[in-house]
Design a protein around this motif. Structure first.
Motif, PDB file in Angstrom:
ATOM      1  N   ASP A  67      -8.121  -3.785  -2.174  1.00 12.42           N
ATOM      2  CA  ASP A  67      -8.002  -4.480  -0.893  1.00 12.42           C
ATOM      3  C   ASP A  67      -9.174  -4.113   0.010  1.00 12.42           C
ATOM      4  O   ASP A  67      -9.393  -2.924   0.285  1.00 12.42           O
ATOM      5  CB  ASP A  67      -6.672  -4.069  -0.229  1.00 12.42           C
ATOM      6  CG  ASP A  67      -6.387  -4.851   1.041  1.00 12.42           C
ATOM      7  OD1 ASP A  67      -7.265  -5.592   1.511  1.00 12.42           O
ATOM      8  OD2 ASP A  67      -5.272  -4.701   1.567  1.00 12.42           O
ATOM      9  N   ASP A  77      -3.385  -1.493  -5.937  1.00 11.32           N
ATOM     10  CA  ASP A  77      -2.945  -2.020  -4.642  1.00 11.32           C
ATOM     11  C   ASP A  77      -3.724  -3.291  -4.335  1.00 11.32           C
ATOM     12  O   ASP A  77      -4.957  -3.270  -4.265  1.00 11.32           O
ATOM     13  CB  ASP A  77      -3.207  -0.972  -3.544  1.00 11.32           C
ATOM     14  CG  ASP A  77      -2.673  -1.422  -2.193  1.00 11.32           C
ATOM     15  OD1 ASP A  77      -1.713  -2.217  -2.154  1.00 11.32           O
ATOM     16  OD2 ASP A  77      -3.220  -0.968  -1.173  1.00 11.32           O
ATOM     17  N   HIS A 103      -6.835   0.238   2.847  1.00 14.78           N
ATOM     18  CA  HIS A 103      -5.738   1.042   3.407  1.00 14.78           C
ATOM     19  C   HIS A 103      -5.281   2.132   2.453  1.00 14.78           C
ATOM     20  O   HIS A 103      -4.935   3.230   2.877  1.00 14.78           O
ATOM     21  CB  HIS A 103      -4.554   0.140   3.786  1.00 14.78           C
ATOM     22  CG  HIS A 103      -4.800  -0.651   5.035  1.00 14.78           C
ATOM     23  ND1 HIS A 103      -3.989  -1.683   5.438  1.00 14.78           N
ATOM     24  CD2 HIS A 103      -5.777  -0.555   5.964  1.00 14.78           C
ATOM     25  CE1 HIS A 103      -4.449  -2.187   6.579  1.00 14.78           C
ATOM     26  NE2 HIS A 103      -5.536  -1.531   6.909  1.00 14.78           N
ATOM     27  N   THR A 110       0.823  -1.204   0.000  1.00 17.83           N
ATOM     28  CA  THR A 110       0.000   0.000   0.000  1.00 17.83           C
ATOM     29  C   THR A 110       0.862   1.261   0.000  1.00 17.83           C
ATOM     30  O   THR A 110       0.609   2.206  -0.759  1.00 17.83           O
ATOM     31  CB  THR A 110      -0.951  -0.021   1.218  1.00 17.83           C
ATOM     32  OG1 THR A 110      -1.750  -1.208   1.137  1.00 17.83           O
ATOM     33  CG2 THR A 110      -1.848   1.198   1.240  1.00 17.83           C
TER      34      THR A 110
HETATM   35 MG   LIG Z   1      -1.864  -3.034   1.918  1.00 19.09          MG
END
Ligand SMILES: [Mg+2]
Ligand SMILES: Nc1ncnc2c1ncn2[C@@H]1O[C@H](COP(=O)(O)OP(=O)(O)OP(=O)(O)O)[C@@H](O)[C@H]1O
Length: 251
Positions: free
Chosen positions: A39, A121, A43, A16
């Motif tokens: 994700d 990500d 995050h 991230t």
């Molecule tokens: Mg991450």
């Protein structure tokens, strides 16, 4: 358009941080950047100060075909971002039962234009969301923390990449393995670097990301490293990463 999946099924290796700060680094080199949060931990979304729970629609709606990527963009520091929320975990379960479940993201990106880079990500597993990223990507960027067992998880990852190349995405290339949280003074870090170099050769990027407290602090301020601490080692290292990827060009 270079489409880069930032992935490693190992948790906490800097995926991230790399997605956020590579994206921001590229944007500062006048590149047009689209960031995608794949994700369910969201995050990346929170690291950029986007309140995921306030977004009407997020990545999950795109993957389920309820809207297009262009409908769910948030503008942050000169980048376009498609946020995620915890509901993405449910989407991954729902995806298992739909047609073209492996190519949903590639289909969503098919009519996207106007970007130099798309940076994705990925979550810390090799599930359907990561699979969608690998199928949609032109390139892989693999952050690795140079410690014990790093090589073992890389072996498993590369086996999965081979499966994707043999099937859904023959054009997929490994742009680079990126060492993160690197301590030059630790012998184990230097030894692991050498093992990775022996195995991956020039795919090991010249840039390494040093362990840097500012990189750990920036997300809590909802800022990328260039906004938070432009003079930090973290900003230097991620600037160098952006420049190296530009210099290397598409693999
Ligand atoms: Mg991450
Ligand atoms: N170079 C660095 N120096 C210091 N701390 C770092 C560095 N890179 C990342 N961190 C911190 O380490 C933790 C893990 O990093 P990050 O969230 O980027 O990893 P991740 O691979 O995305 O994790 P996950 O697998 O949970 O998604 C975070 O708290 C982050 O702020």
């Amino acid at each position: 358009m270079r489409i880069i999946a930032v992935l490693n099924q190992k948790g906490g290796v800097g995926k991230t941080s790399t997605s956020v700060n590579l994206g921001a680094g590229l944007a500062r080199q006048k590149q047009r950047v689209l960031l995608l949060d794949l994700d369910p931990q969201a995050h990346l979304t929170y690291s950029l100060g986007i309140m995921a729970h306030e977004l009407p629609r997020t990545m999950g709606a795109v993957l389920m075909g309820e809207c297009s990527l262009m409908d769910v963009l948030t503008d942050v520091n000169g980048m376009d971002v498609v946020g995620a929320s915890v509901a993405l975990a449910g989407t991954e379960v729902d995806l298992a039962g739909v047609a073209n479940r492996e190519t949903r993201l590639r289909d969503a990106l098919a009519d996207v234009e106007g970007y130099d880079f798309v940076v994705m990500d990925c979550p810390p597993n090799l599930g359907l969301l990561t699979l969608n990223a690998m199928t949609a990507a032109t390139e892989l960027l693999v952050p690795v923390q140079p410690e014990f067992l790093a090589l073992q998880s890389l072996g498993k990852l590369m086996a999965t990449v081979k499966t994707i190349q043999d099937g859904w995405n023959p054009a997929l290339r490994l742009t680079g393995v990126l060492l993160t949280r690197y301590h030059r003074q630790k012998r184990l870090n230097r030894e692991t670097r050498q093992s990775i170099k022996d195995y991956f050769g020039s795919a090991l990027l010249d840039t390494t990301i040093r362990d840097n407290i500012s990189l750990a602090e920036a997300p809590s301020f909802g800022q990328d490293i260039f906004t938070y601490k432009p003079g930090s080692n973290g900003a230097d290292d991620y600037r160098n990463l952006a420049l190296e990827l530009l210099r290397r060009g598409a693999p």
